[in-house]
Design a protein around this motif. Sequence first.
Motif, short mmCIF file in Angstrom:
data_model
loop_
_atom_site.label_atom_id
_atom_site.label_comp_id
_atom_site.label_asym_id
_atom_site.label_seq_id
_atom_site.Cartn_x
_atom_site.Cartn_y
_atom_site.Cartn_z
N ASN A 102 0.90 -1.15 -0.10
CA ASN A 102 -0.08 0.11 -0.16
C ASN A 102 0.84 1.28 -0.03
O ASN A 102 0.35 2.33 0.09
N ASN A 103 2.13 0.96 -0.23
CA ASN A 103 2.89 2.18 -0.15
C ASN A 103 2.72 3.15 1.11
O ASN A 103 2.40 4.68 0.72
N ILE A 104 2.71 2.74 2.24
CA ILE A 104 2.59 3.49 3.40
C ILE A 104 3.63 4.28 3.89
O ILE A 104 4.90 3.82 3.89
N ASP A 105 3.36 5.67 4.03
CA ASP A 105 4.40 6.39 4.50
C ASP A 105 4.58 6.42 5.99
O ASP A 105 5.79 6.42 6.74
N ILE A 106 3.59 6.32 6.57
CA ILE A 106 3.63 6.44 8.30
C ILE A 106 2.32 5.63 8.61
O ILE A 106 1.14 5.69 8.17
N LEU A 107 2.95 4.50 9.49
CA LEU A 107 1.87 3.61 10.21
C LEU A 107 1.92 3.58 11.48
O LEU A 107 2.58 3.59 12.20
N CYS A 108 0.71 3.97 12.27
CA CYS A 108 0.76 3.95 13.77
C CYS A 108 -0.08 2.77 14.05
O CYS A 108 -1.09 2.34 13.65
N LEU A 109 0.76 1.86 14.96
CA LEU A 109 0.48 0.56 15.37
C LEU A 109 0.08 0.71 16.98
O LEU A 109 0.47 1.40 17.67
N GLN A 110 -1.27 -0.21 17.23
CA GLN A 110 -1.60 -0.24 18.60
C GLN A 110 -1.64 -1.75 19.23
O GLN A 110 -1.52 -2.60 18.43
N GLU A 111 -1.44 -2.03 20.25
CA GLU A 111 -1.35 -3.39 21.22
C GLU A 111 -0.36 -4.05 20.47
O GLU A 111 -0.38 -5.28 20.02
N THR A 112 0.79 -3.48 20.55
CA THR A 112 2.04 -4.30 20.21
C THR A 112 2.50 -5.47 21.04
O THR A 112 3.01 -6.44 20.32
N LYS A 113 2.17 -5.27 22.23
CA LYS A 113 2.63 -6.04 23.26
C LYS A 113 3.89 -6.69 23.19
O LYS A 113 4.17 -7.74 23.41
N THR A 114 4.76 -5.66 23.07
CA THR A 114 6.17 -5.77 22.96
C THR A 114 6.93 -5.09 23.58
O THR A 114 6.93 -3.89 23.33
N PRO A 115 7.67 -5.35 24.35
CA PRO A 115 8.68 -4.50 25.18
C PRO A 115 9.97 -3.96 24.42
O PRO A 115 10.16 -4.53 23.25
N ASP A 116 10.25 -2.80 24.82
CA ASP A 116 11.19 -2.04 23.80
C ASP A 116 12.34 -2.89 23.37
O ASP A 116 13.03 -2.66 22.20
N ASP A 117 12.97 -3.54 24.22
CA ASP A 117 14.20 -4.14 23.96
C ASP A 117 14.12 -5.65 22.90
O ASP A 117 14.76 -6.17 22.47
N LYS A 118 12.66 -5.89 22.89
CA LYS A 118 12.23 -6.94 21.77
C LYS A 118 11.60 -6.38 20.71
O LYS A 118 11.27 -7.24 19.49
N PHE A 119 11.58 -5.16 20.21
CA PHE A 119 11.03 -4.56 19.05
C PHE A 119 11.73 -5.01 17.92
O PHE A 119 12.98 -4.88 17.86
N PRO A 120 11.22 -5.33 16.91
CA PRO A 120 11.69 -5.74 15.64
C PRO A 120 12.21 -4.60 14.71
O PRO A 120 11.92 -4.54 13.47
N TYR A 121 13.11 -3.44 15.36
CA TYR A 121 13.59 -2.50 14.46
C TYR A 121 14.08 -2.75 13.15
O TYR A 121 14.01 -2.24 12.09
N ASP A 122 15.12 -4.04 13.30
CA ASP A 122 15.59 -4.36 12.08
C ASP A 122 14.79 -4.77 10.77
O ASP A 122 15.14 -4.40 9.87
N ALA A 123 13.99 -5.51 11.18
CA ALA A 123 12.99 -5.70 10.21
C ALA A 123 12.18 -4.83 9.29
O ALA A 123 11.90 -4.85 8.04
N PHE A 124 11.95 -3.58 10.21
CA PHE A 124 11.14 -2.57 9.45
C PHE A 124 12.45 -1.71 8.74
O PHE A 124 12.31 -1.35 7.77
N GLU A 125 13.56 -1.87 9.35
CA GLU A 125 14.84 -0.89 8.72
C GLU A 125 15.09 -1.57 7.26
O GLU A 125 15.55 -0.88 6.47
N GLU A 126 15.16 -2.92 7.09
CA GLU A 126 15.53 -3.73 5.99
C GLU A 126 14.30 -3.32 4.84
O GLU A 126 14.90 -3.47 3.64
N VAL A 127 13.27 -2.74 5.12
CA VAL A 127 12.30 -2.42 4.21
C VAL A 127 12.16 -1.00 4.00
O VAL A 127 11.29 -0.43 3.21
#
Length: 259
Positions: free
Chosen positions: A25-50
């Motif tokens: 969908n060529n999204i520029d900004i996506l707000c997420l809720q109920e991630t249920k993920t502590p900050d040290d487990k956030f998949p930052y790299d997976a998003f950075e790769e794309v």
Amino acid sequence: MNIATWNVNSLRLRLPQIINWLLINNIDILCLQETKTPDDKFPYDAFEEVGYKSYFYGQKSYNGVAIISKYEALEVSYGLKDYDNEQKRVISITIKNNISIRIICIYCPNGQSLESNKFIYKRQWFNKLNEFLVEELLKYPNLILLGDYNIAPTDADVHDPNIWKNTILVSDEERSFFKELINIGLYDLFREFKQPSSLFSWWDYRNLSFIKNKGLRIDHILASKSIVNLCKSCFIDKTPRKNKQPSDHTPVLINLEIN
């Protein structure tokens, strides 16, 4: 510019779905809720790769918000001002694409039932949100408030108003919380456009609710007047709700024309 909100009901479970949807969908900004993920487990790299930056404020098993953005944030803030709250429900960033835009991602309390202590918390939380936004609007005239509000603001946002009358998410008091946000100068972008009837953003997992379209519109994008003037469309994308193991919510999107 395409901006969206999506309660994903567990980032870990639905990460491939989210990344696929972002790219399609060529999204520029996506707000997420109920991630249920502590900050040290956030998949930052997976998003950075794309090609996306990630800004997140999470906790284990419950709540959690994040903003996934093609734009690097000029500012990032967490929570509501002067509100000591261990629940991770608000994250805000400022981005710039010709104009500066304040993006605020919220996961509002559910409230459980109108007689519960959790509803008292919901009332207090919305009061604090209102106070917070009054100040934010003074500082940031181009403001967008996206998220799961856990409120269906009108009967048009409920599959059967008679069944839901005087219940949680649909009560008159909760609708007054929503109206207060409108009264401080925000606009419900979905209702700024002509929409078909019976469009919802959440369906219970039980009783074939999605198949029968027994849903509620509780995920919203509110914005300041300056953003209304830039907004070319706002719609609900039901496609992700058809996925295998979907979230019980589906995304809401806007398109802004920014030269």
